[in-house]
Design a protein around this motif. Structure first.
Motif, PDB file in Angstrom:
ATOM      1  N   VAL A 192       0.815  -1.217   0.000  1.00  0.00           N
ATOM      2  CA  VAL A 192       0.000   0.000   0.000  1.00  0.00           C
ATOM      3  C   VAL A 192       0.843   1.260   0.000  1.00  0.00           C
ATOM      4  CG1 VAL A 192      -2.025  -1.042   1.055  1.00  0.00           C
ATOM      5  CG2 VAL A 192      -0.226  -0.115   2.514  1.00  0.00           C
ATOM      6  N   LEU A 193       2.093   1.162   0.338  1.00  0.00           N
ATOM      7  CA  LEU A 193       2.928   2.356   0.441  1.00  0.00           C
ATOM      8  C   LEU A 193       4.088   2.306  -0.551  1.00  0.00           C
ATOM      9  CD1 LEU A 193       3.050   2.746   4.324  1.00  0.00           C
ATOM     10  CD2 LEU A 193       1.690   4.052   2.697  1.00  0.00           C
ATOM     11  N   LEU A 194       3.754   2.163  -1.816  1.00  0.00           N
ATOM     12  CA  LEU A 194       4.798   2.184  -2.831  1.00  0.00           C
ATOM     13  C   LEU A 194       5.521   3.527  -2.780  1.00  0.00           C
ATOM     14  CD1 LEU A 194       2.927   0.626  -5.866  1.00  0.00           C
ATOM     15  CD2 LEU A 194       4.785  -0.416  -4.558  1.00  0.00           C
ATOM     16  N   PRO A 195       6.828   3.520  -3.021  1.00  0.00           N
ATOM     17  CA  PRO A 195       7.535   4.803  -3.046  1.00  0.00           C
ATOM     18  C   PRO A 195       6.967   5.700  -4.143  1.00  0.00           C
ATOM     19  CG  PRO A 195       8.950   3.012  -3.814  1.00  0.00           C
ATOM     20  CD  PRO A 195       7.679   2.394  -3.356  1.00  0.00           C
ATOM     21  N   THR A 196       7.026   6.984  -3.906  1.00  0.00           N
ATOM     22  CA  THR A 196       6.551   7.935  -4.910  1.00  0.00           C
ATOM     23  C   THR A 196       7.736   8.434  -5.727  1.00  0.00           C
ATOM     24  OG1 THR A 196       6.737   9.750  -3.342  1.00  0.00           O
ATOM     25  CG2 THR A 196       4.581   8.686  -3.529  1.00  0.00           C
ATOM     26  N   GLN A 197       7.453   8.845  -6.927  1.00  0.00           N
ATOM     27  CA  GLN A 197       8.495   9.369  -7.806  1.00  0.00           C
ATOM     28  C   GLN A 197       8.693  10.836  -7.470  1.00  0.00           C
ATOM     29  OE1 GLN A 197       8.011   8.293 -11.889  1.00  0.00           O
ATOM     30  NE2 GLN A 197       9.636   9.637 -12.606  1.00  0.00           N
ATOM     31  N   ASP A 198       9.938  11.204  -7.179  1.00  0.00           N
ATOM     32  CA  ASP A 198      10.210  12.593  -6.791  1.00  0.00           C
ATOM     33  C   ASP A 198      10.849  13.413  -7.918  1.00  0.00           C
ATOM     34  OD1 ASP A 198      12.680  11.398  -6.786  1.00  0.00           O
ATOM     35  OD2 ASP A 198      13.209  11.944  -4.732  1.00  0.00           O
ATOM     36  N   THR A 199      10.835  12.873  -9.125  1.00  0.00           N
ATOM     37  CA  THR A 199      11.337  13.589 -10.305  1.00  0.00           C
ATOM     38  C   THR A 199      10.194  13.685 -11.311  1.00  0.00           C
ATOM     39  OG1 THR A 199      12.111  11.495 -11.256  1.00  0.00           O
ATOM     40  CG2 THR A 199      13.725  12.798 -10.002  1.00  0.00           C
ATOM     41  N   PRO A 200      10.285  14.596 -12.264  1.00  0.00           N
ATOM     42  CA  PRO A 200       9.199  14.711 -13.243  1.00  0.00           C
ATOM     43  C   PRO A 200       8.956  13.391 -13.986  1.00  0.00           C
ATOM     44  CG  PRO A 200      10.643  16.609 -13.379  1.00  0.00           C
ATOM     45  CD  PRO A 200      11.313  15.628 -12.452  1.00  0.00           C
ATOM     46  N   GLU A 201       7.680  13.014 -14.067  1.00  0.00           N
ATOM     47  CA  GLU A 201       7.294  11.797 -14.771  1.00  0.00           C
ATOM     48  C   GLU A 201       7.329  12.016 -16.282  1.00  0.00           C
ATOM     49  OE1 GLU A 201       3.515  10.316 -13.456  1.00  0.00           O
ATOM     50  OE2 GLU A 201       4.038  10.600 -11.354  1.00  0.00           O
ATOM     51  N   HIS A 202       7.394  10.890 -17.005  1.00  0.00           N
ATOM     52  CA  HIS A 202       7.345  10.847 -18.461  1.00  0.00           C
ATOM     53  C   HIS A 202       8.624  11.381 -19.099  1.00  0.00           C
ATOM     54  CE1 HIS A 202       3.378   9.606 -17.580  1.00  0.00           C
ATOM     55  NE2 HIS A 202       3.055  10.775 -17.099  1.00  0.00           N
ATOM     56  N   HIS A 203       9.684  11.407 -18.310  1.00  0.00           N
ATOM     57  CA  HIS A 203      11.039  11.569 -18.813  1.00  0.00           C
ATOM     58  C   HIS A 203      11.634  10.178 -18.659  1.00  0.00           C
ATOM     59  CE1 HIS A 203      15.330  12.346 -18.764  1.00  0.00           C
ATOM     60  NE2 HIS A 203      15.086  13.543 -19.276  1.00  0.00           N
ATOM     61  N   ALA A 204      12.038   9.549 -19.749  1.00  0.00           N
ATOM     62  CA  ALA A 204      12.395   8.128 -19.719  1.00  0.00           C
ATOM     63  C   ALA A 204      13.457   7.800 -18.670  1.00  0.00           C
ATOM     64  CB  ALA A 204      12.846   7.665 -21.104  1.00  0.00           C
ATOM     65  N   LEU A 205      14.467   8.649 -18.491  1.00  0.00           N
ATOM     66  CA  LEU A 205      15.506   8.333 -17.505  1.00  0.00           C
ATOM     67  C   LEU A 205      14.965   8.453 -16.085  1.00  0.00           C
ATOM     68  CD1 LEU A 205      18.342   7.396 -16.951  1.00  0.00           C
ATOM     69  CD2 LEU A 205      19.102   9.793 -17.119  1.00  0.00           C
ATOM     70  N   ASN A 206      14.180   9.468 -15.807  1.00  0.00           N
ATOM     71  CA  ASN A 206      13.550   9.574 -14.482  1.00  0.00           C
ATOM     72  C   ASN A 206      12.694   8.344 -14.201  1.00  0.00           C
ATOM     73  OD1 ASN A 206      14.646  12.140 -14.186  1.00  0.00           O
ATOM     74  ND2 ASN A 206      12.746  13.192 -14.695  1.00  0.00           N
ATOM     75  N   ASP A 207      11.931   7.923 -15.205  1.00  0.00           N
ATOM     76  CA  ASP A 207      11.030   6.784 -15.018  1.00  0.00           C
ATOM     77  C   ASP A 207      11.806   5.475 -14.870  1.00  0.00           C
ATOM     78  OD1 ASP A 207       9.023   8.654 -15.220  1.00  0.00           O
ATOM     79  OD2 ASP A 207       8.314   7.991 -17.174  1.00  0.00           O
ATOM     80  N   ALA A 208      12.925   5.318 -15.601  1.00  0.00           N
ATOM     81  CA  ALA A 208      13.746   4.110 -15.442  1.00  0.00           C
ATOM     82  C   ALA A 208      14.325   4.050 -14.023  1.00  0.00           C
ATOM     83  CB  ALA A 208      14.860   4.087 -16.487  1.00  0.00           C
ATOM     84  N   ARG A 209      14.766   5.182 -13.514  1.00  0.00           N
ATOM     85  CA  ARG A 209      15.289   5.218 -12.135  1.00  0.00           C
ATOM     86  C   ARG A 209      14.186   4.914 -11.129  1.00  0.00           C
ATOM     87  NH1 ARG A 209      18.787  10.684 -13.189  1.00  0.00           N
ATOM     88  NH2 ARG A 209      20.641   9.668 -14.068  1.00  0.00           N
ATOM     89  N   TYR A 210      12.996   5.418 -11.386  1.00  0.00           N
ATOM     90  CA  TYR A 210      11.868   5.112 -10.506  1.00  0.00           C
ATOM     91  C   TYR A 210      11.515   3.624 -10.584  1.00  0.00           C
ATOM     92  CZ  TYR A 210       7.191   5.279  -8.466  1.00  0.00           C
ATOM     93  OH  TYR A 210       6.069   5.043  -7.700  1.00  0.00           O
ATOM     94  N   ASN A 211      11.611   3.044 -11.775  1.00  0.00           N
ATOM     95  CA  ASN A 211      11.403   1.591 -11.895  1.00  0.00           C
ATOM     96  C   ASN A 211      12.385   0.839 -11.000  1.00  0.00           C
ATOM     97  OD1 ASN A 211       9.367   1.942 -13.770  1.00  0.00           O
ATOM     98  ND2 ASN A 211      10.656   1.500 -15.535  1.00  0.00           N
ATOM     99  N   ARG A 212      13.627   1.313 -10.957  1.00  0.00           N
ATOM    100  CA  ARG A 212      14.629   0.702 -10.081  1.00  0.00           C
ATOM    101  C   ARG A 212      14.192   0.805  -8.615  1.00  0.00           C
ATOM    102  NH1 ARG A 212      19.794   3.786 -10.776  1.00  0.00           N
ATOM    103  NH2 ARG A 212      18.640   5.227  -9.490  1.00  0.00           N
ATOM    104  N   ASP A 213      13.688   1.963  -8.214  1.00  0.00           N
ATOM    105  CA  ASP A 213      13.222   2.140  -6.833  1.00  0.00           C
ATOM    106  C   ASP A 213      12.042   1.215  -6.526  1.00  0.00           C
ATOM    107  OD1 ASP A 213      15.140   4.125  -6.618  1.00  0.00           O
ATOM    108  OD2 ASP A 213      13.690   5.777  -6.807  1.00  0.00           O
ATOM    109  N   LEU A 214      11.095   1.118  -7.459  1.00  0.00           N
ATOM    110  CA  LEU A 214       9.945   0.228  -7.267  1.00  0.00           C
ATOM    111  C   LEU A 214      10.379  -1.225  -7.166  1.00  0.00           C
ATOM    112  CD1 LEU A 214       7.302   1.721  -9.731  1.00  0.00           C
ATOM    113  CD2 LEU A 214       7.176   1.688  -7.232  1.00  0.00           C
ATOM    114  N   TYR A 215      11.299  -1.625  -8.036  1.00  0.00           N
ATOM    115  CA  TYR A 215      11.813  -2.993  -8.011  1.00  0.00           C
ATOM    116  C   TYR A 215      12.479  -3.279  -6.668  1.00  0.00           C
ATOM    117  CZ  TYR A 215      14.895  -6.929  -8.886  1.00  0.00           C
ATOM    118  OH  TYR A 215      15.561  -8.121  -8.787  1.00  0.00           O
ATOM    119  N   ASP A 216      13.346  -2.382  -6.218  1.00  0.00           N
ATOM    120  CA  ASP A 216      14.059  -2.602  -4.956  1.00  0.00           C
ATOM    121  C   ASP A 216      13.082  -2.708  -3.789  1.00  0.00           C
ATOM    122  OD1 ASP A 216      16.450  -2.548  -6.341  1.00  0.00           O
ATOM    123  OD2 ASP A 216      16.946  -0.486  -5.746  1.00  0.00           O
ATOM    124  N   TYR A 217      12.104  -1.815  -3.754  1.00  0.00           N
ATOM    125  CA  TYR A 217      11.107  -1.842  -2.685  1.00  0.00           C
ATOM    126  C   TYR A 217      10.323  -3.159  -2.718  1.00  0.00           C
ATOM    127  CZ  TYR A 217       6.859  -0.819  -0.103  1.00  0.00           C
ATOM    128  OH  TYR A 217       5.805  -0.892   0.773  1.00  0.00           O
TER     129      TYR A 217
END
Length: 181
Positions: A144-169
């Motif tokens: 229920v508490l997935l990490p939130t993305q703290d960089t602008p969305e829909h920038h592929a590199l920001n989103d890839a890094r957020y994917n890494r955070d989601l995967y790790d969590y």
């Protein structure tokens, strides 16, 4: 063999199913090794005809002061150069890459289009499949508490890094339940 997790994201034009539909592509890993490129060969007219892409993706790209794609920016490259850069990204490490992406199917297709979806032409270091992070989250169940993305969305590199955070969590949560990725 230990696989090297690599996190992929693409931005793409849904109505363009060929290479001109790729807007941008990003790869990152746990060492912070990044690859990011914007396709100078994209169908800009089709992008501009999509209000959602125009509002959410276009502003994330390197633009000139006049609002056009900045073709002189080092991140903006022809498709052939993106393919070369992506191949180099995968070949510079001594471990086989394992791709992870959010709703991975379309991202993997867009990556493989760099070589016309011809696996005989595609360098062998480029992964042929990916794990969908959304499916890992579903496996974990009641997150229920997935990490939130703290960089602008829909920038592929920001989103890839957020994917890494989601995967790790998600991987940590699954380990607490006795499931190891």
């Amino acid at each position: 063999m230990t696989l090297r997790p690599v996190f992929l994201d693409t931005e793409f034009i849904t109505t363009c199913h060929g290479p001109d539909g790729l807007i941008s592509l990003a790869l990152t890993d746990h060492q912070g090794t990044d690859f990011y490129a914007v396709n100078s060969d994209m169908n800009i007219a089709a992008l501009h005809n999509n209000p959602w892409l125009l509002k959410h993706v276009w502003p994330q790209l390197p633009l000139t002061p006049g609002g056009d794609l900045d073709l002189d920016h080092p991140d903006v490259r022809p498709l052939a150069d993106i393919a070369t850069g992506a191949a180099r990204y995968f070949s510079t490490h001594h471990r086989q890459a394992h791709l992870h992406a959010w709703y991975a199917a379309q991202d993997v297709v867009r990556l493989h289009q760099l070589w016309d979806n011809d696996w005989a032409r595609m360098p062998e270091d480029v992964p042929r499949w990916a794990t969908d992070i959304q499916s890992l989250i579903a496996m974990a169940g009641d997150l229920v508490l997935l990490p939130t993305q703290d960089t602008p969305e829909h920038h592929a590199l920001n989103d890839a890094r957020y994917n890494r955070d989601l995967y790790d969590y998600t991987a940590r949560e699954l380990r607490t339940r006795g499931i190891h990725l």
